[in-house]
Design a protein around this motif. Structure first.
Motif, PDB file in Angstrom:
ATOM      1  N   GLY A  33       0.828  -1.205   0.000  1.00 29.23           N
ATOM      2  CA  GLY A  33       0.000   0.000   0.000  1.00 29.23           C
ATOM      3  C   GLY A  33       0.853   1.241   0.000  1.00 29.23           C
ATOM      4  O   GLY A  33       2.031   1.212  -0.356  1.00 29.23           O
ATOM      5  N   GLY A  34       0.247   2.327   0.426  1.00 25.40           N
ATOM      6  CA  GLY A  34       0.940   3.605   0.478  1.00 25.40           C
ATOM      7  C   GLY A  34       1.116   4.061   1.907  1.00 25.40           C
ATOM      8  O   GLY A  34       0.716   3.395   2.856  1.00 25.40           O
ATOM      9  N   GLU A  35       1.726   5.227   2.040  1.00 28.45           N
ATOM     10  CA  GLU A  35       1.935   5.826   3.343  1.00 28.45           C
ATOM     11  C   GLU A  35       0.942   6.963   3.518  1.00 28.45           C
ATOM     12  O   GLU A  35       0.702   7.732   2.588  1.00 28.45           O
ATOM     13  N   LEU A  36       0.358   7.062   4.697  1.00 33.31           N
ATOM     14  CA  LEU A  36      -0.547   8.168   4.980  1.00 33.31           C
ATOM     15  C   LEU A  36       0.180   9.488   4.760  1.00 33.31           C
ATOM     16  O   LEU A  36       1.394   9.571   4.978  1.00 33.31           O
ATOM     17  N   PRO A  37      -0.530  10.530   4.313  1.00 29.72           N
ATOM     18  CA  PRO A  37       0.120  11.806   3.990  1.00 29.72           C
ATOM     19  C   PRO A  37       0.976  12.383   5.121  1.00 29.72           C
ATOM     20  O   PRO A  37       2.006  12.981   4.875  1.00 29.72           O
ATOM     21  N   ASP A  38       0.580  12.164   6.362  1.00 25.18           N
ATOM     22  CA  ASP A  38       1.351  12.697   7.491  1.00 25.18           C
ATOM     23  C   ASP A  38       2.485  11.765   7.910  1.00 25.18           C
ATOM     24  O   ASP A  38       3.160  12.000   8.907  1.00 25.18           O
ATOM     25  N   GLY A  39       2.713  10.701   7.132  1.00 25.31           N
ATOM     26  CA  GLY A  39       3.751   9.735   7.465  1.00 25.31           C
ATOM     27  C   GLY A  39       3.363   8.830   8.616  1.00 25.31           C
ATOM     28  O   GLY A  39       4.183   8.120   9.169  1.00 25.31           O
ATOM     29  N   GLY A  40       2.065   8.829   8.954  1.00 25.11           N
ATOM     30  CA  GLY A  40       1.598   8.119  10.129  1.00 25.11           C
ATOM     31  C   GLY A  40       1.216   6.674   9.941  1.00 25.11           C
ATOM     32  O   GLY A  40       0.592   6.108  10.821  1.00 25.11           O
ATOM     33  N   GLY A  41       1.549   6.055   8.831  1.00 19.30           N
ATOM     34  CA  GLY A  41       1.252   4.637   8.718  1.00 19.30           C
ATOM     35  C   GLY A  41       0.767   4.205   7.357  1.00 19.30           C
ATOM     36  O   GLY A  41       0.802   4.954   6.383  1.00 19.30           O
ATOM     37  N   PHE A  42       0.275   3.002   7.317  1.00 15.57           N
ATOM     38  CA  PHE A  42      -0.117   2.286   6.105  1.00 15.57           C
ATOM     39  C   PHE A  42      -1.526   2.662   5.665  1.00 15.57           C
ATOM     40  O   PHE A  42      -2.426   2.835   6.474  1.00 15.57           O
TER      41      PHE A  42
END
Length: 170
Positions: A33-42
Motif C-alpha cells: 500500500g501507500g503511506e498516509l500523507p502525514d507519514g503516520g502509517g499504512f
C-alpha cells in the motif's frame, strides 16, 4: 525441530529463518500500500500516485508493506513494477527486513516508506499517465516463498514539473 513459537502471534520460526511447514502465508497476510500523507502509517495505494523527487535528481514512489499475524527474521521483499498496458518492467529491487512479532490482532508495517525508483526510465519507456502494476514478493533468505501482494495505480508527475515529465517519458 522448532526453535521458536511465539504464542498469540501465530508465529513459528525455524532456525534458518524459514516459516513452519514450508507453507505460504495465507492470502491477505502480506499487503502492499501507500503511506498516509502525514507519514503516520499504512493505507491502500491511491488510484493515482505522484512522483516524488529524489536526492539524485530522479523520481520515485513511496510504498509500504504490511504483514498481519506473522513474524520471520530476514524476509527478502522483492518489488517489481510493470506497465499495465504491455507488461514492460519499469522498476525492480529488493530489501531485507525483519518482520518482528506483534501483539495478537496487530500487524507489522515497514518502519518507513519503501522507495521505489521509477525515473529516469529507459529510452522509449514512458510511465507518465500510465497505469502501473506494483507487486511485492516476500521470501525467506533461503528462497522459500512466503507471500505476494499487489496494487495498481496511475503514475503522475507533479503539476507543471517539466523536468519530471521529460525524464519519466523515456
Amino acid at each position: 525441530m522448532l526453535a521458536l513459537a511465539l504464542a498469540g502471534c501465530g508465529v513459528v520460526d525455524k532456525p534458518d529463518g524459514g516459516s513452519d511447514g514450508g507453507e505460504l502465508w495465507p492470502e491477505g497476510t502480506l499487503e502492499l500500500g501507500g503511506e498516509l500523507p502525514d507519514g503516520g502509517g499504512f493505507t491502500t495505494l491511491a488510484p493515482e500516485v505522484e512522483a516524488t523527487p529524489g536526492a539524485q535528481g530522479g523520481f520515485h514512489v513511496p510504498v509500504m508493506y504490511r504483514v498481519t499475524g506473522k513474524a520471520v527474521n530476514g524476509v527478502v521483499f522483492e518489488h517489481k513494477v510493470r506497465r499495465a498496458s504491455d507488461n514492460v518492467l519499469v522498476s525492480k529491487g529488493t530489501r531485507t527486513l525483519d518482520v518482528t512479532p506483534v501483539a495478537a490482532g496487530q500487524s507489522w508495517t515497514t518502519p518507513g516508506a519503501v522507495i521505489i525508483f521509477l525515473c529516469p526510465t529507459p529510452v522509449g519507456v514512458s510511465v507518465v499517465g500510465e497505469a502501473l502494476n506494483f507487486e511485492v514478493t516476500a521470501a525467506t533468505k533461503g528462497g522459500q516463498l512466503l507471500g505476494t501482494a499487489g496494487a495498481s495505480s496511475t503514475f503522475r508527475c507533479p503539476a507543471g514539473d517539466a523536468f519530471c515529465d521529460s525524464i519519466c517519458r523515456g
